[in-house]
Motif scaffolding. Sequence first.
Motif, PDB file in Angstrom:
ATOM      1  N   GLU A  78       0.816  -1.213   0.000  1.00  0.00           N
ATOM      2  CA  GLU A  78       0.000   0.000   0.000  1.00  0.00           C
ATOM      3  C   GLU A  78       0.850   1.264   0.000  1.00  0.00           C
ATOM      4  OE1 GLU A  78      -2.610  -0.549   3.332  1.00  0.00           O
ATOM      5  OE2 GLU A  78      -3.647  -2.220   2.356  1.00  0.00           O
ATOM      6  N   ALA A  79       2.015   1.214   0.646  1.00  0.00           N
ATOM      7  CA  ALA A  79       2.901   2.371   0.692  1.00  0.00           C
ATOM      8  C   ALA A  79       3.654   2.558  -0.623  1.00  0.00           C
ATOM      9  CB  ALA A  79       3.895   2.221   1.844  1.00  0.00           C
ATOM     10  N   GLY A  80       3.582   1.576  -1.492  1.00  0.00           N
ATOM     11  CA  GLY A  80       4.238   1.689  -2.798  1.00  0.00           C
ATOM     12  C   GLY A  80       5.674   1.224  -2.800  1.00  0.00           C
ATOM     13  N   GLY A  81       6.196   0.746  -1.662  1.00  0.00           N
ATOM     14  CA  GLY A  81       7.589   0.311  -1.605  1.00  0.00           C
ATOM     15  C   GLY A  81       7.786  -1.133  -2.024  1.00  0.00           C
ATOM     16  N   PHE A  82       6.832  -1.961  -1.703  1.00  0.00           N
ATOM     17  CA  PHE A  82       6.964  -3.384  -1.996  1.00  0.00           C
ATOM     18  C   PHE A  82       6.771  -3.643  -3.477  1.00  0.00           C
ATOM     19  CE2 PHE A  82       5.201  -7.663  -2.439  1.00  0.00           C
ATOM     20  CZ  PHE A  82       6.200  -8.384  -1.816  1.00  0.00           C
ATOM     21  N   GLY A  83       7.704  -4.309  -4.079  1.00  0.00           N
ATOM     22  CA  GLY A  83       7.590  -4.651  -5.491  1.00  0.00           C
ATOM     23  C   GLY A  83       7.998  -3.526  -6.429  1.00  0.00           C
ATOM     24  N   ALA A  84       8.476  -2.401  -5.867  1.00  0.00           N
ATOM     25  CA  ALA A  84       8.905  -1.297  -6.723  1.00  0.00           C
ATOM     26  C   ALA A  84      10.101  -1.716  -7.582  1.00  0.00           C
ATOM     27  CB  ALA A  84       9.253  -0.078  -5.879  1.00  0.00           C
ATOM     28  N   ARG A  85      10.909  -2.597  -7.037  1.00  0.00           N
ATOM     29  CA  ARG A  85      12.035  -3.161  -7.778  1.00  0.00           C
ATOM     30  C   ARG A  85      12.311  -4.542  -7.222  1.00  0.00           C
ATOM     31  NH1 ARG A  85      16.199  -3.560  -4.527  1.00  0.00           N
ATOM     32  NH2 ARG A  85      16.608  -2.026  -2.930  1.00  0.00           N
ATOM     33  N   SER A  86      13.086  -5.297  -7.932  1.00  0.00           N
ATOM     34  CA  SER A  86      13.441  -6.644  -7.487  1.00  0.00           C
ATOM     35  C   SER A  86      14.367  -6.591  -6.285  1.00  0.00           C
ATOM     36  CB  SER A  86      14.155  -7.391  -8.607  1.00  0.00           C
ATOM     37  OG  SER A  86      13.301  -7.557  -9.707  1.00  0.00           O
ATOM     38  N   LEU A  87      14.256  -7.581  -5.418  1.00  0.00           N
ATOM     39  CA  LEU A  87      15.226  -7.735  -4.341  1.00  0.00           C
ATOM     40  C   LEU A  87      16.493  -8.312  -4.946  1.00  0.00           C
ATOM     41  CD1 LEU A  87      13.081  -9.247  -1.453  1.00  0.00           C
ATOM     42  CD2 LEU A  87      14.049  -6.962  -1.600  1.00  0.00           C
ATOM     43  N   ARG A  88      17.615  -7.690  -4.654  1.00  0.00           N
ATOM     44  CA  ARG A  88      18.900  -8.110  -5.217  1.00  0.00           C
ATOM     45  C   ARG A  88      19.584  -9.063  -4.249  1.00  0.00           C
ATOM     46  NH1 ARG A  88      18.896  -2.109  -6.185  1.00  0.00           N
ATOM     47  NH2 ARG A  88      19.636  -2.176  -4.049  1.00  0.00           N
ATOM     48  N   LEU A  89      19.930 -10.250  -4.765  1.00  0.00           N
ATOM     49  CA  LEU A  89      20.460 -11.321  -3.939  1.00  0.00           C
ATOM     50  C   LEU A  89      21.795 -11.807  -4.477  1.00  0.00           C
ATOM     51  CD1 LEU A  89      19.939 -13.707  -1.842  1.00  0.00           C
ATOM     52  CD2 LEU A  89      18.870 -14.873  -3.750  1.00  0.00           C
ATOM     53  N   GLY A  90      22.728 -12.071  -3.563  1.00  0.00           N
ATOM     54  CA  GLY A  90      24.004 -12.674  -3.918  1.00  0.00           C
ATOM     55  C   GLY A  90      24.327 -13.779  -2.933  1.00  0.00           C
ATOM     56  N   THR A  91      24.929 -14.869  -3.417  1.00  0.00           N
ATOM     57  CA  THR A  91      25.281 -15.985  -2.537  1.00  0.00           C
ATOM     58  C   THR A  91      26.738 -16.379  -2.739  1.00  0.00           C
ATOM     59  OG1 THR A  91      24.528 -17.645  -4.133  1.00  0.00           O
ATOM     60  CG2 THR A  91      22.921 -16.903  -2.515  1.00  0.00           C
ATOM     61  N   ASP A  92      27.430 -16.555  -1.630  1.00  0.00           N
ATOM     62  CA  ASP A  92      28.787 -17.097  -1.639  1.00  0.00           C
ATOM     63  C   ASP A  92      28.748 -18.446  -0.959  1.00  0.00           C
ATOM     64  OD1 ASP A  92      30.517 -15.313  -2.963  1.00  0.00           O
ATOM     65  OD2 ASP A  92      30.474 -13.929  -1.269  1.00  0.00           O
ATOM     66  N   CYS A  93      29.680 -19.322  -1.323  1.00  0.00           N
ATOM     67  CA  CYS A  93      29.665 -20.709  -0.827  1.00  0.00           C
ATOM     68  C   CYS A  93      28.269 -21.263  -1.078  1.00  0.00           C
ATOM     69  CB  CYS A  93      30.041 -20.772   0.653  1.00  0.00           C
ATOM     70  SG  CYS A  93      31.621 -19.974   1.011  1.00  0.00           S
ATOM     71  N   GLY A 115      -1.771 -13.058  -3.320  1.00  0.00           N
ATOM     72  CA  GLY A 115      -1.758 -12.550  -4.692  1.00  0.00           C
ATOM     73  C   GLY A 115      -0.584 -11.626  -4.954  1.00  0.00           C
ATOM     74  N   LEU A 116       0.494 -11.747  -4.167  1.00  0.00           N
ATOM     75  CA  LEU A 116       1.676 -10.894  -4.313  1.00  0.00           C
ATOM     76  C   LEU A 116       2.803 -11.661  -4.991  1.00  0.00           C
ATOM     77  CD1 LEU A 116       1.836  -9.324  -0.736  1.00  0.00           C
ATOM     78  CD2 LEU A 116       0.915  -8.283  -2.802  1.00  0.00           C
ATOM     79  N   HIS A 117       3.625 -10.940  -5.721  1.00  0.00           N
ATOM     80  CA  HIS A 117       4.815 -11.529  -6.321  1.00  0.00           C
ATOM     81  C   HIS A 117       6.020 -10.780  -5.788  1.00  0.00           C
ATOM     82  CE1 HIS A 117       7.548 -13.375  -9.118  1.00  0.00           C
ATOM     83  NE2 HIS A 117       7.942 -12.182  -9.517  1.00  0.00           N
ATOM     84  N   LEU A 118       6.973 -11.510  -5.247  1.00  0.00           N
ATOM     85  CA  LEU A 118       8.207 -10.943  -4.724  1.00  0.00           C
ATOM     86  C   LEU A 118       9.277 -11.085  -5.799  1.00  0.00           C
ATOM     87  CD1 LEU A 118       9.794  -9.902  -2.203  1.00  0.00           C
ATOM     88  CD2 LEU A 118      10.236 -12.299  -1.679  1.00  0.00           C
ATOM     89  N   PRO A 119       9.544 -10.022  -6.536  1.00  0.00           N
ATOM     90  CA  PRO A 119      10.541 -10.145  -7.615  1.00  0.00           C
ATOM     91  C   PRO A 119      11.957 -10.281  -7.047  1.00  0.00           C
ATOM     92  CG  PRO A 119       9.672  -7.896  -7.504  1.00  0.00           C
ATOM     93  CD  PRO A 119       8.952  -8.689  -6.466  1.00  0.00           C
ATOM     94  N   LEU A 120      12.682 -11.272  -7.535  1.00  0.00           N
ATOM     95  CA  LEU A 120      14.051 -11.535  -7.098  1.00  0.00           C
ATOM     96  C   LEU A 120      15.006 -11.411  -8.267  1.00  0.00           C
ATOM     97  CD1 LEU A 120      13.394 -14.744  -4.978  1.00  0.00           C
ATOM     98  CD2 LEU A 120      13.838 -12.448  -4.106  1.00  0.00           C
ATOM     99  N   ASP A 121      16.165 -10.840  -8.005  1.00  0.00           N
ATOM    100  CA  ASP A 121      17.208 -10.728  -9.008  1.00  0.00           C
ATOM    101  C   ASP A 121      18.466 -11.360  -8.417  1.00  0.00           C
ATOM    102  OD1 ASP A 121      18.734 -10.064 -11.190  1.00  0.00           O
ATOM    103  OD2 ASP A 121      18.602  -7.885 -10.895  1.00  0.00           O
ATOM    104  N   HIS A 122      18.765 -12.587  -8.846  1.00  0.00           N
ATOM    105  CA  HIS A 122      19.915 -13.335  -8.342  1.00  0.00           C
ATOM    106  C   HIS A 122      21.156 -12.800  -9.059  1.00  0.00           C
ATOM    107  CE1 HIS A 122      21.657 -17.636  -7.523  1.00  0.00           C
ATOM    108  NE2 HIS A 122      22.286 -16.704  -6.854  1.00  0.00           N
ATOM    109  N   LEU A 123      21.846 -11.850  -8.439  1.00  0.00           N
ATOM    110  CA  LEU A 123      22.953 -11.177  -9.100  1.00  0.00           C
ATOM    111  C   LEU A 123      24.194 -12.050  -9.244  1.00  0.00           C
ATOM    112  CD1 LEU A 123      22.697  -7.575  -7.619  1.00  0.00           C
ATOM    113  CD2 LEU A 123      21.812  -8.454  -9.775  1.00  0.00           C
ATOM    114  N   PHE A 124      24.504 -12.846  -8.218  1.00  0.00           N
ATOM    115  CA  PHE A 124      25.668 -13.714  -8.372  1.00  0.00           C
ATOM    116  C   PHE A 124      25.615 -14.892  -7.419  1.00  0.00           C
ATOM    117  CE2 PHE A 124      27.233 -11.012  -4.947  1.00  0.00           C
ATOM    118  CZ  PHE A 124      27.921 -11.898  -4.130  1.00  0.00           C
TER     119      PHE A 124
END
Length: 185
Positions: A78-93, A115-124
């Motif tokens: 409702e505040a407009g923050g959620f889903g404004a962009r993908s969550l950026r994720l990185g994993t080591d090991c 009914g929500l979609h959590l966009p993820l961007d697996h950067l590395f």
Amino acid sequence: SLQPPLAKPQSRKNSEKGIVSSLSQAARKKMDGQVKQPLQQEMRPRAARLGVGSRFPVVPWAARMASELRVELRAGLEAGGFGARSLRLGTDCSGAEAPIFALREINRQLAEQLGLHLPLDHLFACDIMPASRTFVKQNCTPRALFCDILARGIISHCLLADLPRRVPDDLDIYVAGFPCKDFSI
């Protein structure tokens, strides 16, 4: 020397009672309808809990998490923050990329329940073990794959592009594991 007596293992039912009874009355009312169904599902025979076409059991932890996050996620939406962009994720090991699969399951539950979609961007992803890197390439979609966290600098060799590449550092979620061979079968 005296050793403390071993605690008698609690049954799952008694253990759940202890957890629920420690919650406030308001929290119990809030959870009442949301927890019963997944717990009942968890009590089904093992064969019934296996997902169709899957060798892995269906465990309702993601459904519970989505239920618990319901209020916060709605407020963010409702505040407009959620889903404004993908969550950026990185994993080591990275190993078998458990965080990616967990986030996929949470995302599926968010879609089902809210009914929500959590966009993820697996950067590395990064792993020193060739078998783990092969698994990551076949089952995940990181933008970059690096082979050795200890040999990596600001720029490192990306195995997917076979070129030097800047290592992303503008992450929302960073997960680093540890070698789990001692805990694996």
